[in-house]
Design an enzyme around this catalytic site. Structure first.
Site, PDB file in Angstrom:
ATOM      1  N   ASP A  76     -39.510  27.654 -67.521  1.00 27.15           N
ATOM      2  CA  ASP A  76     -40.617  27.630 -68.484  1.00 27.15           C
ATOM      3  C   ASP A  76     -40.145  27.614 -69.930  1.00 27.15           C
ATOM      4  O   ASP A  76     -40.913  27.278 -70.823  1.00 27.15           O
ATOM      5  CB  ASP A  76     -41.525  28.855 -68.274  1.00 27.15           C
ATOM      6  CG  ASP A  76     -42.245  28.806 -66.948  1.00 27.15           C
ATOM      7  OD1 ASP A  76     -42.572  27.690 -66.498  1.00 27.15           O
ATOM      8  OD2 ASP A  76     -42.471  29.868 -66.353  1.00 27.15           O
ATOM      9  N   ARG A 110     -48.044  28.112 -67.452  1.00 29.66           N
ATOM     10  CA  ARG A 110     -49.361  28.719 -67.678  1.00 29.66           C
ATOM     11  C   ARG A 110     -49.609  28.970 -69.166  1.00 29.66           C
ATOM     12  O   ARG A 110     -50.710  28.828 -69.648  1.00 29.66           O
ATOM     13  CB  ARG A 110     -49.485  30.039 -66.893  1.00 29.66           C
ATOM     14  CG  ARG A 110     -49.446  29.797 -65.398  1.00 29.66           C
ATOM     15  CD  ARG A 110     -50.317  30.766 -64.617  1.00 29.66           C
ATOM     16  NE  ARG A 110     -50.390  30.306 -63.231  1.00 29.66           N
ATOM     17  CZ  ARG A 110     -51.378  29.557 -62.751  1.00 29.66           C
ATOM     18  NH1 ARG A 110     -52.390  29.203 -63.511  1.00 29.66           N
ATOM     19  NH2 ARG A 110     -51.360  29.156 -61.496  1.00 29.66           N
ATOM     20  N   GLU A 168     -50.824  22.828 -66.312  1.00 34.91           N
ATOM     21  CA  GLU A 168     -51.814  23.471 -65.437  1.00 34.91           C
ATOM     22  C   GLU A 168     -52.491  24.634 -66.163  1.00 34.91           C
ATOM     23  O   GLU A 168     -53.587  25.040 -65.809  1.00 34.91           O
ATOM     24  CB  GLU A 168     -51.154  23.967 -64.152  1.00 34.91           C
ATOM     25  CG  GLU A 168     -50.066  24.994 -64.409  1.00 34.91           C
ATOM     26  CD  GLU A 168     -49.395  25.542 -63.149  1.00 34.91           C
ATOM     27  OE1 GLU A 168     -49.654  25.031 -62.049  1.00 34.91           O
ATOM     28  OE2 GLU A 168     -48.592  26.483 -63.302  1.00 34.91           O
ATOM     29  N   MET A 190     -46.261  22.468 -64.267  1.00 32.57           N
ATOM     30  CA  MET A 190     -46.224  23.927 -64.355  1.00 32.57           C
ATOM     31  C   MET A 190     -46.202  24.381 -65.815  1.00 32.57           C
ATOM     32  O   MET A 190     -45.810  23.634 -66.706  1.00 32.57           O
ATOM     33  CB  MET A 190     -44.981  24.453 -63.661  1.00 32.57           C
ATOM     34  CG  MET A 190     -45.128  24.620 -62.170  1.00 32.57           C
ATOM     35  SD  MET A 190     -43.636  25.430 -61.525  1.00 32.57           S
ATOM     36  CE  MET A 190     -44.118  25.712 -59.819  1.00 32.57           C
ATOM     37  N   GLN A 234     -39.788  20.458 -59.185  1.00 29.95           N
ATOM     38  CA  GLN A 234     -39.027  20.395 -60.428  1.00 29.95           C
ATOM     39  C   GLN A 234     -38.083  21.573 -60.650  1.00 29.95           C
ATOM     40  O   GLN A 234     -37.173  21.477 -61.437  1.00 29.95           O
ATOM     41  CB  GLN A 234     -39.992  20.302 -61.604  1.00 29.95           C
ATOM     42  CG  GLN A 234     -40.888  21.518 -61.735  1.00 29.95           C
ATOM     43  CD  GLN A 234     -42.176  21.237 -62.478  1.00 29.95           C
ATOM     44  OE1 GLN A 234     -42.152  20.652 -63.538  1.00 29.95           O
ATOM     45  NE2 GLN A 234     -43.295  21.637 -61.915  1.00 29.95           N
ATOM     46  N   ARG A 235     -38.321  22.679 -59.953  1.00 32.51           N
ATOM     47  CA  ARG A 235     -37.503  23.847 -60.278  1.00 32.51           C
ATOM     48  C   ARG A 235     -36.282  24.003 -59.390  1.00 32.51           C
ATOM     49  O   ARG A 235     -35.430  24.840 -59.663  1.00 32.51           O
ATOM     50  CB  ARG A 235     -38.352  25.120 -60.262  1.00 32.51           C
ATOM     51  CG  ARG A 235     -38.676  25.654 -58.897  1.00 32.51           C
ATOM     52  CD  ARG A 235     -39.505  26.919 -59.048  1.00 32.51           C
ATOM     53  NE  ARG A 235     -39.739  27.549 -57.762  1.00 32.51           N
ATOM     54  CZ  ARG A 235     -40.577  28.545 -57.579  1.00 32.51           C
ATOM     55  NH1 ARG A 235     -41.268  29.001 -58.581  1.00 32.51           N
ATOM     56  NH2 ARG A 235     -40.737  29.081 -56.390  1.00 32.51           N
ATOM     57  N   TYR A 253     -43.573  22.554 -57.024  1.00 36.63           N
ATOM     58  CA  TYR A 253     -42.309  23.293 -56.966  1.00 36.63           C
ATOM     59  C   TYR A 253     -41.068  22.423 -57.021  1.00 36.63           C
ATOM     60  O   TYR A 253     -39.965  22.917 -57.180  1.00 36.63           O
ATOM     61  CB  TYR A 253     -42.303  24.179 -55.722  1.00 36.63           C
ATOM     62  CG  TYR A 253     -43.410  25.183 -55.804  1.00 36.63           C
ATOM     63  CD1 TYR A 253     -43.213  26.373 -56.475  1.00 36.63           C
ATOM     64  CD2 TYR A 253     -44.684  24.891 -55.328  1.00 36.63           C
ATOM     65  CE1 TYR A 253     -44.248  27.272 -56.635  1.00 36.63           C
ATOM     66  CE2 TYR A 253     -45.722  25.783 -55.485  1.00 36.63           C
ATOM     67  CZ  TYR A 253     -45.490  26.963 -56.138  1.00 36.63           C
ATOM     68  OH  TYR A 253     -46.518  27.853 -56.322  1.00 36.63           O
ATOM     69  N   ASN A 287     -38.504  37.003 -68.520  1.00 38.97           N
ATOM     70  CA  ASN A 287     -38.876  38.151 -69.345  1.00 38.97           C
ATOM     71  C   ASN A 287     -39.296  39.378 -68.526  1.00 38.97           C
ATOM     72  O   ASN A 287     -39.145  40.503 -68.981  1.00 38.97           O
ATOM     73  CB  ASN A 287     -39.935  37.784 -70.399  1.00 38.97           C
ATOM     74  CG  ASN A 287     -41.061  36.969 -69.808  1.00 38.97           C
ATOM     75  OD1 ASN A 287     -41.271  36.997 -68.593  1.00 38.97           O
ATOM     76  ND2 ASN A 287     -41.783  36.243 -70.642  1.00 38.97           N
ATOM     77  N   THR A 319     -35.090  30.589 -66.885  1.00 39.17           N
ATOM     78  CA  THR A 319     -36.482  30.245 -66.592  1.00 39.17           C
ATOM     79  C   THR A 319     -36.728  28.788 -66.931  1.00 39.17           C
ATOM     80  O   THR A 319     -36.380  28.325 -68.019  1.00 39.17           O
ATOM     81  CB  THR A 319     -37.513  31.120 -67.341  1.00 39.17           C
ATOM     82  OG1 THR A 319     -38.794  30.491 -67.227  1.00 39.17           O
ATOM     83  CG2 THR A 319     -37.208  31.259 -68.828  1.00 39.17           C
TER      84      THR A 319
END
Lengths: 404, 404
Positions: A137, A181, A236, A179, A295-296, A293, A107, A135
């Site tokens: 996320d 937020r 997290e 991860m 997982q990404r 990190y 975004n 992303t």
């Protein structure tokens, strides 16, 4: 005069972001409207520093290997432009006669394009800006889901399948910190393991629900009593009901005083929750992992569906850029179970906005997901994860609670 | 009177430990010397608690699925027996007329069998004890390598390949903390990524070499200056030259005073090293991952070689148990490049002993591995990891230093 295009990648990497890059490169090669496609190195910072590579020269064989390489093939940036930054970008674009700009990102990247688009309108410079979503996320609005999430979800699912058997082997409490937020999609993906193994995770805490330490301890106590073990997945980004990060609230509590004995790994959520469980429930064996990190950008378990869709949003971006030829963000929409269609949405509808887990995906206790979420996420991880099983003679694992 | 056998699994799980279990089960089905094979649940604790399942009843289809399931299919234990514990085990065995005991585990499990074997000799009870090797740490003596290591090494290699591209995308320093208190084999496996990508890790620190904070900071400074980024793999077991764990020594230093500002994540190696780098080198973007438990039971990237050998040590265990019919530990020996042969070694030569990385595998600066180690480890990870590539136009990654 030649008409040129620029592509760049922004923000945190994903395992399939390069599929979108290669999608754009190959689609542009089919078109006669665009002469040269340049890649800007390290996102928009590569534009103002004039760090470009000519992507017309890349061999097909290399491109297909890059497509399956995790992280940003053109390298990335966290730069957020202000109006001055935009002006500098457009000045460079004018010199190069760049009329199309493709930006693969989240975004923030969509918002960068919105700013750029606004600026070019005021100076009457004709630039088509296309945002290509990515992303892990999964927090872009309008989109059913975003490229990168499926592969990250698959990694998390596989990891928790392994953890399920590992935790059954040696028992105790396991905390996995994931991860995310503001959105709990990544953490929720751990539930795929419970669906497949009918084991853990037994409890899932997402930032969409206020975290209450005492409820958390009671949840674990109950699950642990039932199964002699307990696997917990935690975002997290979990916060208390006032919106304060839980790690911060725990430091304030007397038993977490930074000079006292309880304090361990000051500020580390996993260690503090682990201490609270030890103290309150007397469980001896507690293991904590922060997934971090891995997982990404893990290259070993990419979702085939995610990979295919990431390629498609790149191809669609070029199609939308040429016709209707207006700026926008490529968005993914689910049709039935399971197909997708792609649309061009407005940049201002995506830029800077964040999607959370909808209420129907979170259970009423706020400590797990619903079957609706499982139905939503399963098609995204592609081919099934490796087949696993428990010995028929072993009933122990079958007493597990499920998360729904 | 029926002659029976028991099998159990001990210690930390691996991704292929159940291949060995299934190897034993299926091999025993071919033999007429053994009537019933019982599985003890949760290792030797399942024997004294008489928690057995009859493995003769398990269906072939289930067994083959269990074989590819990570962690202990019969569940595990950390129990270490004393003479009394041994006596209780043998009393149960006598009642069941168990004449063969197979124990899949590391050097602790081998030592358990040695104890048991000594005890049965003194009372003249005829029990053949066979130790079947497994450990992701790869630290069993006599063995060229141990089942479980190849798959863990493959996970670590793939993770670092991803990290290599991720770190190139957004630059900065990355610290990966890996398991291994005394042996650096797991940490060293990260070097497979440098071999394949000619990128990171740029520095590798193993417990076999004394850790000197100042040398570490200079190493990173140099690598960071050269590449504008630096990936570091560190064993959690690193020690200073007096044999003290580094995390402990850092707490003692003035800048890591537990009441001072520098202190963060008290006792956490990664955070403390990260702070030291921030302070000393002024690098802003430092990311730290502790790989934790994921590497030992991740079901998605098992090494085919590891899987095959884990099955073979189970089969060989049964063959050795029946002929020559004496107790011992199945050991793996490398022949040429690349084959293995299996032998029966003495329990007392394996039990309680720990292998470290040989000198020829560690570079002269103590901050990386040698080509000899790469030649050693590559065959163990089985089929190649996914193909990745860098755009031809992008030279940035090519400036990387290698670790040799």
């Amino acid at each position: 005069m030649q008409i040129n295009a620029v592509i760049a990648q922004g923000g945190g990497p994903t395992a399939v972001i390069n599929q979108s890059l290669i999608g754009v490169i190959l689609k542009i090669r089919e078109s006669e409207k665009i002469d040269t496609l340049y890649g800007a190195i390290h996102g928009i910072s590569g534009i103002i520093e004039e760090q470009f590579i000519n992507l017309n020269n890349e061999k097909l064989k290399t491109l297909e290997k890059v497509a399956q390489t995790p992280a940003a093939g053109l390298l990335s940036t966290r730069d957020k432009p202000d109006p001055k930054y935009c002006e500098r970008i457009v000045n460079i674009f004018k010199q190069m006669n760049v009329r199309y700009f493709f930006y693969i990102g989240g975004n923030d990247s969509a918002d960068t394009l919105r700013l750029l688009n606004e600026y070019t309108s005021t100076i009457n410079y004709d630039l088509t800006c296309i945002h290509i979503p990515k992303t892990i996320d999964n927090d872009l609005v309008i989109n059913d889901h975003t490229p990168g999430y499926g592969s990250a979800a698959k990694f998390i699912a596989q990891a928790f399948i392994g953890i399920n058997y590992d935790n059954a082997s040696l028992t105790g409490v396991y905390l996995g910190i994931l991860m995310g937020r503001h959105a709990g999609f990544l953490t929720a993906a751990s539930a795929i393991s419970s669906k497949i193994t009918s084991g853990g995770p037994h409890l899932i805490y997402m930032p969409e629900r206020a975290f209450v330490l005492d409820d958390f301890l009671r949840d674990i106590e109950q699950a642990y009593k039932k199964n002699d073990r307990c696997i917990v997945a935690i975002s997290e980004g979990i916060q208390n009901k006032d919106g304060r990060p839980v790690a911060e609230t725990l430091i304030d509590m007397p038993e977490f005083d930074p000079h006292g004995n309880m304090q361990l790994d000051n500020g580390d959520l996993g260690s503090m929750l682990s201490n609270a469980i030890k103290k309150d429930l007397g469980v001896k064996r507690i293991r904590t992992d922060r997934f971090g990190y891995l997982q990404r950008s893990f290259p070993g378990c990419i979702s085939s569906v995610d990979s295919r869709e990431a390629r498609a949003v790149g191809e669609k971006a070029v199609e939308f850029a040429l016709k209707p030829g207006r700026s926008g963000s490529v968005t993914i929409h689910r049709v039935g179970n399971y197909k997708v269609k792609y649309m061009l949405s407005k940049l201002e509808d995506i830029g800077g906005k964040t999607k959370s887990m909808p209420d129907e995906f979170i259970n009423s206790s706020g400590n797990g997901v619903t079957e609706k979420f499982i139905d939503y996420v399963m098609p995204l991880i592609g081919e099934a994860v490796p087949d696993t099983a428990v010995l028929d003679g072993l009933n122990i694992l079958k007493h597990d609670i499920t998360t729904s």
